[in-house]
Design an enzyme around this catalytic site. Structure first.
Site, PDB file in Angstrom:
ATOM      1  N   CYS A 137     -35.227  -7.601 -14.100  1.00 42.46           N
ATOM      2  CA  CYS A 137     -35.602  -8.981 -14.454  1.00 42.46           C
ATOM      3  C   CYS A 137     -36.738  -9.494 -13.564  1.00 42.46           C
ATOM      4  O   CYS A 137     -37.866  -9.051 -13.704  1.00 42.46           O
ATOM      5  CB  CYS A 137     -34.376  -9.888 -14.425  1.00 42.46           C
ATOM      6  SG  CYS A 137     -33.170  -9.412 -15.656  1.00 42.46           S
ATOM      7  N   HIS A 140     -29.786  -6.770 -17.081  1.00 43.45           N
ATOM      8  CA  HIS A 140     -29.058  -6.369 -15.873  1.00 43.45           C
ATOM      9  C   HIS A 140     -28.235  -5.095 -16.117  1.00 43.45           C
ATOM     10  O   HIS A 140     -27.122  -5.182 -16.643  1.00 43.45           O
ATOM     11  CB  HIS A 140     -28.130  -7.493 -15.419  1.00 43.45           C
ATOM     12  CG  HIS A 140     -28.862  -8.681 -14.895  1.00 43.45           C
ATOM     13  ND1 HIS A 140     -29.347  -8.751 -13.611  1.00 43.45           N
ATOM     14  CD2 HIS A 140     -29.204  -9.843 -15.484  1.00 43.45           C
ATOM     15  CE1 HIS A 140     -29.956  -9.902 -13.428  1.00 43.45           C
ATOM     16  NE2 HIS A 140     -29.891 -10.584 -14.553  1.00 43.45           N
ATOM     17  N   GLU A 184     -26.598  -3.557 -14.025  1.00 41.01           N
ATOM     18  CA  GLU A 184     -25.484  -3.490 -13.065  1.00 41.01           C
ATOM     19  C   GLU A 184     -24.215  -4.192 -13.533  1.00 41.01           C
ATOM     20  O   GLU A 184     -23.175  -4.086 -12.895  1.00 41.01           O
ATOM     21  CB  GLU A 184     -25.915  -4.052 -11.701  1.00 41.01           C
ATOM     22  CG  GLU A 184     -26.360  -5.508 -11.711  1.00 41.01           C
ATOM     23  CD  GLU A 184     -27.818  -5.696 -12.123  1.00 41.01           C
ATOM     24  OE1 GLU A 184     -28.455  -4.721 -12.568  1.00 41.01           O
ATOM     25  OE2 GLU A 184     -28.319  -6.819 -12.012  1.00 41.01           O
TER      26      GLU A 184
END
Ligand code: XMP
Length: 542
Positions: free
Chosen positions: A104, A188, A190
């Site tokens: 991002c 994202h 993660e």
């Protein structure tokens, strides 16, 4: 262990060398933490892959520092800033030729650096979107053409000749791309909502950066036990023991360090004089106290003391309406009791099961130049005790803590318990906390958790709670027309508490729980179920 890399000074370099030696590796990844709430999850992902990841401070690390430690790869996280506002980061790092993955904001920053237009978009994108791979790339190797990803950004990267774009979503035309050694994704990887996030980090570390070495996760527990042994030696520790998972894991880590230490310091002892577990009663769940007694009451290596603080809590909470004030009042009592018990016991340290999640949401986190928003003040963060603190799980989220616990033999029943917040039922009561509402909160928790277990949902949901709201509803029970509390139930699916989805519990189950609560508890008028995800809501109501 070095928490954050700030400058290539001699002591930092020595610590890095030492850590590499322990891991038998010459490889190292730098994670520049730009302040996203998910930063720690990136570290968790890299830890899970077994690579050595050092958190770097974007405000102080320069390209020269990076050259000194020769990282295998660099990750630049997301964050609340905008790329065109020049957040603190030495742009020369982009020009070093070291493979770099931007998440991002990190992606927007390198795109801006090489001259790709990055502007603010009309609306902030948050949520799960379908991501489509448009051409093959090393970063997305072995991923299916379409998958779900979690986006969270207010800025947009334009399609530009300098970018090799290989993936899009409906609102991010340059959702994944690269320029030479600079790689980026506008989502994202993660968080669990992104379906193949782990694979993306794996492709980056082992495919693009060419890492080879892995450090088995089981060694983490050994390292923590050794650190505790060296710190505690034959001194005394007061442990805030709640009966929940985290403090129980800390208890077992202390036990193991004591056993090791006993060989070195035989004048320290394993007969319960070195560790005192203090259980504070008053705003707890119905079965917490009996759990502490069951698992720790008869152990020779720990002495358990139950402190009934019901009146103290109620006095401190009287007249407090906002959740922030109630959290602060609860913290005050909690600190006062631990301090006083520590004094009586003659403790040298106060130990707690604080997790990274608690620190991060209180607005702390990696000690870096980027700021995080304070979401809520956790009861166990920043208490500034008069004694030094021991918080062995401070770098863990719930499930890494559980893995450590499992590897050192913490009983499964303690590990699979739902998380429960330190401020206890206080955060599950709206408005002023009083005796009557505490009793209702305990009764609804009792029914809800029991039914979740009976119907087989307790283990499939990550956490569940029942809230006494300040709303009331007119109800008719028998011949009486009266007002009753509206109870809000929630349950979430999550792996770490950073993000969560409202659990889709079956209607029959919810109906049954509602009927039990309204039938069995006079003060309950109606029951509702929360269907919002985190974010935007937090898991707890307050
Ligand atoms: P939130 O509500 O912030 O919760 O989404 C994330 C996880 O943390 C727990 N929680 C707390 N735990 N002290 C704690 O020890 C606190 O003050 C606190 N507040 C929330 C919450 O139950 C969830 O598991």
């Amino acid at each position: 262990m070095l928490q954050t890399f700030k400058k290539a000074m001699a002591d930092a370099l020595a610590e890095i060398r030492e850590e590499k030696k322990i891991r038998s590796t010459t490889e190292l990844f730098l994670l520049f933490s730009m302040g996203s709430q998910f930063d720690h999850l990136i570290k968790q992902k890299l830890d899970a892959l077994g690579v050595f990841c050092l958190v770097a401070d974007p405000a102080s690390v320069t390209a020269d520092d990076v050259l000194m430690i020769k990282p295998t790869g660099i990750i630049l996280s997301g964050g609340p800033a905008s790329a065109y506002e020049n957040p603190p980061f030495d742009g020369k790092i982009f020009d070093l030729g070291v493979p770099l993955l931007g998440i991002c904001l990190g992606y927007q920053m390198w795109a801006h650096h090489i001259g790709v237009p990055v502007t603010s978009s009309d609306k902030r994108e948050f949520g799960t979107h379908t991501f489509t791979i448009t051409k093959p790339s090393a970063l997305l190797k072995n991923l299916p053409k379409k998958s779900k990803v979690l986006e969270s950004h207010g800025d947009k990267i334009y399609v530009d000749d300098k970018l090799n774009i290989f993936g899009t979503t409906d609102n991010a035309p340059a959702a994944a791309g690269n320029h030479k050694h600079l790689w980026g994704v506008q989502f994202h990887p993660e968080v669990t909502e992104t379906e193949y996030g782990e694979k993306i980090y794996e492709n980056f570390c082992f495919g693009i950066c060419g890492a080879k070495d892995k450090f088995p996760a089981s060694k983490v527990a050994d390292k923590k036990i050794k650190d505790l042994r060296l710190k505690i030696k034959d001194k005394k520790v007061l442990l805030a023991l709640s009966g929940g998972t985290d403090s129980s894991i800390v208890a077992y880590l202390l036990k193991r360090s004591l056993e090791d230490s006993h060989q070195e310091f035989p004048h320290g002892n394993l007969q319960g004089n070195q560790i005192l577990g203090v259980y504070i009663k008053g705003i707890d769940r119905p079965d917490d106290e009996s759990n502490v007694i069951k698992y720790f009451g008869d152990e020779s290596w720990i002495k358990v003391k139950i402190v009934d603080a019901t009146d103290k809590f109620l006095t401190a909470l009287a007249g407090k309406i906002s959740m922030k004030d109630k959290r602060l009042a609860m913290r005050g009592v909690y600190k006062e009791i631990l301090e006083s018990e520590a004094k009586t016991f003659g403790a040298d340290f106060i130990a707690q099961g604080t997790l990274y999640t608690d620190v991060s949401e209180t607005g702390g986190g990696y000690d870096s130049g980027s700021k995080k928003a304070q979401i809520k003040i956790h009861h166990n963060v920043g208490l500034k005790f008069s004694l030094p603190e021991i918080q062995p799980l401070i770098d863990c989220v719930k499930d890494t803590g559980r893995n450590i616990g499992r590897s050192i033999g913490v009983p499964d029943e303690l590990l699979i318990r739902h998380p429960f917040p330190g401020p206890g039922l206080v955060v599950r009561i709206e408005g002023e906390v009083n005796k009557e509402k505490l009793i209702i909160a305990r009764k609804i928790d009792g029914i809800y958790i029991k039914e979740l277990k009976k119907w087989g949902f307790y283990q499939t949901v990550w956490q569940a709670g029942a809230v006494v709201t300040s709303s009331t509803t007119t109800c008719t029970k028998g011949d009486d027309a009266s007002d009753g509390h509206v109870i809000a139930l929630w349950a979430v699916w999550s792996v770490n508490g950073f993000t969560a989805r409202a659990a889709e519990l079956p209607y029959d189950f919810l109906k049954h729980v509602s009927q039990r609560m309204t039938n069995e508890i006079r003060e309950v008028g109606a029951v509702v179920y929360r269907i919002s995800d985190k974010p935007p809501v937090t898991i707890e109501w307050g």
